[in-house]
Design a protein around this motif. Structure first.
Motif, PDB file in Angstrom:
ATOM      1  N   ALA A   1       2.571  11.094  -6.303  1.00  0.00           N
ATOM      2  CA  ALA A   1       2.802  10.159  -5.032  1.00  0.00           C
ATOM      3  C   ALA A   1       2.702  11.339  -3.806  1.00  0.00           C
ATOM      4  O   ALA A   1       2.834  12.222  -3.832  1.00  0.00           O
ATOM      5  N   VAL A   2       2.450  10.525  -2.671  1.00  0.00           N
ATOM      6  CA  VAL A   2       2.229  11.241  -1.291  1.00  0.00           C
ATOM      7  C   VAL A   2       3.683  11.676  -1.010  1.00  0.00           C
ATOM      8  O   VAL A   2       4.025  12.829  -0.506  1.00  0.00           O
ATOM      9  N   ASP A   3       4.615  11.057  -1.098  1.00  0.00           N
ATOM     10  CA  ASP A   3       6.053  11.643  -1.225  1.00  0.00           C
ATOM     11  C   ASP A   3       6.414  13.061  -1.894  1.00  0.00           C
ATOM     12  O   ASP A   3       6.950  13.860  -1.181  1.00  0.00           O
ATOM     13  N   ALA A   4       5.839  13.218  -2.967  1.00  0.00           N
ATOM     14  CA  ALA A   4       6.059  14.364  -3.840  1.00  0.00           C
ATOM     15  C   ALA A   4       5.417  15.524  -2.898  1.00  0.00           C
ATOM     16  O   ALA A   4       5.860  16.784  -3.089  1.00  0.00           O
ATOM     17  N   ARG A   5       4.366  15.084  -2.389  1.00  0.00           N
ATOM     18  CA  ARG A   5       3.432  16.169  -1.747  1.00  0.00           C
ATOM     19  C   ARG A   5       4.028  16.700  -0.367  1.00  0.00           C
ATOM     20  O   ARG A   5       3.849  17.645  -0.051  1.00  0.00           O
ATOM     21  N   ARG A   6       4.912  15.674   0.351  1.00  0.00           N
ATOM     22  CA  ARG A   6       5.712  15.928   1.447  1.00  0.00           C
ATOM     23  C   ARG A   6       6.661  16.987   1.568  1.00  0.00           C
ATOM     24  O   ARG A   6       7.295  17.310   2.464  1.00  0.00           O
ATOM     25  N   SER A   7       7.349  17.030   0.155  1.00  0.00           N
ATOM     26  CA  SER A   7       8.707  17.619   0.118  1.00  0.00           C
ATOM     27  C   SER A   7       8.440  19.207   0.050  1.00  0.00           C
ATOM     28  O   SER A   7       7.422  19.983  -0.372  1.00  0.00           O
TER      29      SER A   7
ATOM     30  N   GLY B   1      12.730   6.680  -7.241  1.00  0.00           N
ATOM     31  CA  GLY B   1      11.799   7.475  -6.429  1.00  0.00           C
ATOM     32  C   GLY B   1      10.309   7.264  -6.804  1.00  0.00           C
ATOM     33  O   GLY B   1      10.072   6.887  -7.878  1.00  0.00           O
ATOM     34  N   ALA B   2       9.383   7.881  -5.999  1.00  0.00           N
ATOM     35  CA  ALA B   2       7.954   7.633  -6.386  1.00  0.00           C
ATOM     36  C   ALA B   2       7.435   8.394  -7.641  1.00  0.00           C
ATOM     37  O   ALA B   2       6.089   8.030  -7.970  1.00  0.00           O
TER      38      ALA B   2
ATOM     39  N   LEU C   1       0.953  -1.273  -0.003  1.00  0.00           N
ATOM     40  CA  LEU C   1      -0.057   0.033  -0.147  1.00  0.00           C
ATOM     41  C   LEU C   1       0.818   1.113  -0.018  1.00  0.00           C
ATOM     42  O   LEU C   1       0.376   2.314  -0.597  1.00  0.00           O
ATOM     43  N   ALA C   2       2.008   0.989   0.799  1.00  0.00           N
ATOM     44  CA  ALA C   2       2.810   2.405   0.695  1.00  0.00           C
ATOM     45  C   ALA C   2       3.618   2.539  -0.551  1.00  0.00           C
ATOM     46  O   ALA C   2       3.457   3.923  -1.086  1.00  0.00           O
ATOM     47  N   ILE C   3       3.725   1.597  -1.639  1.00  0.00           N
ATOM     48  CA  ILE C   3       4.321   1.869  -2.818  1.00  0.00           C
ATOM     49  C   ILE C   3       2.953   2.394  -3.579  1.00  0.00           C
ATOM     50  O   ILE C   3       3.163   3.308  -4.480  1.00  0.00           O
ATOM     51  N   LEU C   4       1.971   1.902  -3.525  1.00  0.00           N
ATOM     52  CA  LEU C   4       0.500   2.164  -4.172  1.00  0.00           C
ATOM     53  C   LEU C   4       0.485   3.615  -4.111  1.00  0.00           C
ATOM     54  O   LEU C   4       0.336   4.198  -5.171  1.00  0.00           O
ATOM     55  N   VAL C   5       0.508   4.134  -2.943  1.00  0.00           N
ATOM     56  CA  VAL C   5       0.164   5.537  -2.756  1.00  0.00           C
ATOM     57  C   VAL C   5       1.487   6.441  -2.823  1.00  0.00           C
ATOM     58  O   VAL C   5       1.306   7.681  -2.802  1.00  0.00           O
ATOM     59  N   GLY C   6       2.534   5.732  -2.834  1.00  0.00           N
ATOM     60  CA  GLY C   6       3.799   6.623  -2.949  1.00  0.00           C
ATOM     61  C   GLY C   6       4.300   7.256  -1.580  1.00  0.00           C
ATOM     62  O   GLY C   6       4.696   8.229  -1.645  1.00  0.00           O
ATOM     63  N   TYR C   7       4.009   6.454  -0.575  1.00  0.00           N
ATOM     64  CA  TYR C   7       4.508   7.084   0.752  1.00  0.00           C
ATOM     65  C   TYR C   7       5.781   6.246   1.201  1.00  0.00           C
ATOM     66  O   TYR C   7       5.547   4.851   1.357  1.00  0.00           O
TER      67      TYR C   7
END
Length: 141
Positions: free
Chosen positions: A135-141, A130-131, A74-80
Motif C-alpha cells: 500500500a501507499v501507506d506502507a511506502r510513506r512510513s 491498516g493497509a 480509491l484511497a482504500i484501493l491504493v492504500g492511502y
C-alpha cells in the motif's frame, strides 16, 4: 520447531497477510468506486431518489456522496490514508443504511441492510489492521 523455522513461518504469514489485505481492499473499494461513479454520471436520477427519501438539497447531496464514495474508495484501493478512509466509509455506510434501508419487513431491504452491516464491519477491521505492506501507506512510513 526451532526459532528459525518459526521466524520463517511468521515471515511467510506476514507476506500472505499483506496479499490478503490487498485483496480485501480491492474488493471493498469496488462497490464504493462504482457506486460513486454511477451517482456522478446520473446526478438527476440519483437526486430524484434522494429527494424521495427526504434528504435535503438532493442534487448537492448526490454530488457530495458520489465524491466521497469515489475518493475514499480509491484511497482504500491504493492504500492511502487507509484507516481514515475506512472509518469514513464505514460511518457513511451505516448512515446510508439508516436512511435508505429501514423497512425491515421488506426482505430486499433487510438483505441490503445486512450487506451494509457486513461491509461496515470489514471497513472497521481494515481501519484497525491498516493497509498492509502492499500500500501507499506502507511506502510513506
Amino acid at each position: 520447531m526451532s526459532n528459525v523455522s518459526i521466524a520463517s513461518e511468521k515471515s511467510g504469514l506476514v507476506a500472505n497477510s499483506s496479499a490478503v489485505i490487498l485483496a480485501g481492499r480491492v474488493l471493498l473499494s469496488i462497490i464504493f468506486v462504482l457506486a460513486g461513479y454511477a451517482k456522478l454520471t446520473a446526478i438527476a436520477g440519483t437526486a430524484g431518489w434522494f429527494g424521495s427519501l427526504g434528504l435535503p438539497l438532493p442534487t448537492v447531496t448526490t454530488v457530495v456522496v458520489g465524491v466521497v464514495e469515489v475518493v475514499a474508495g480509491l484511497a482504500i484501493l491504493v492504500g492511502y490514508q487507509t484507516r481514515i478512509a475506512a472509518i469514513v466509509l464505514a460511518l457513511f455506510t451505516l448512515a446510508a443504511s439508516a436512511v435508505a434501508h429501514t423497512d425491515l419487513a421488506d426482505q430486499v431491504q433487510m438483505m441490503f441492510l445486512q450487506k451494509n452491516l457486513a461491509i461496515a464491519g470489514g471497513l472497521f477491521v481494515l481501519a484497525a489492521a491498516g493497509a498492509g505492506a502492499l500500500a501507499v501507506d506502507a511506502r510513506r512510513s
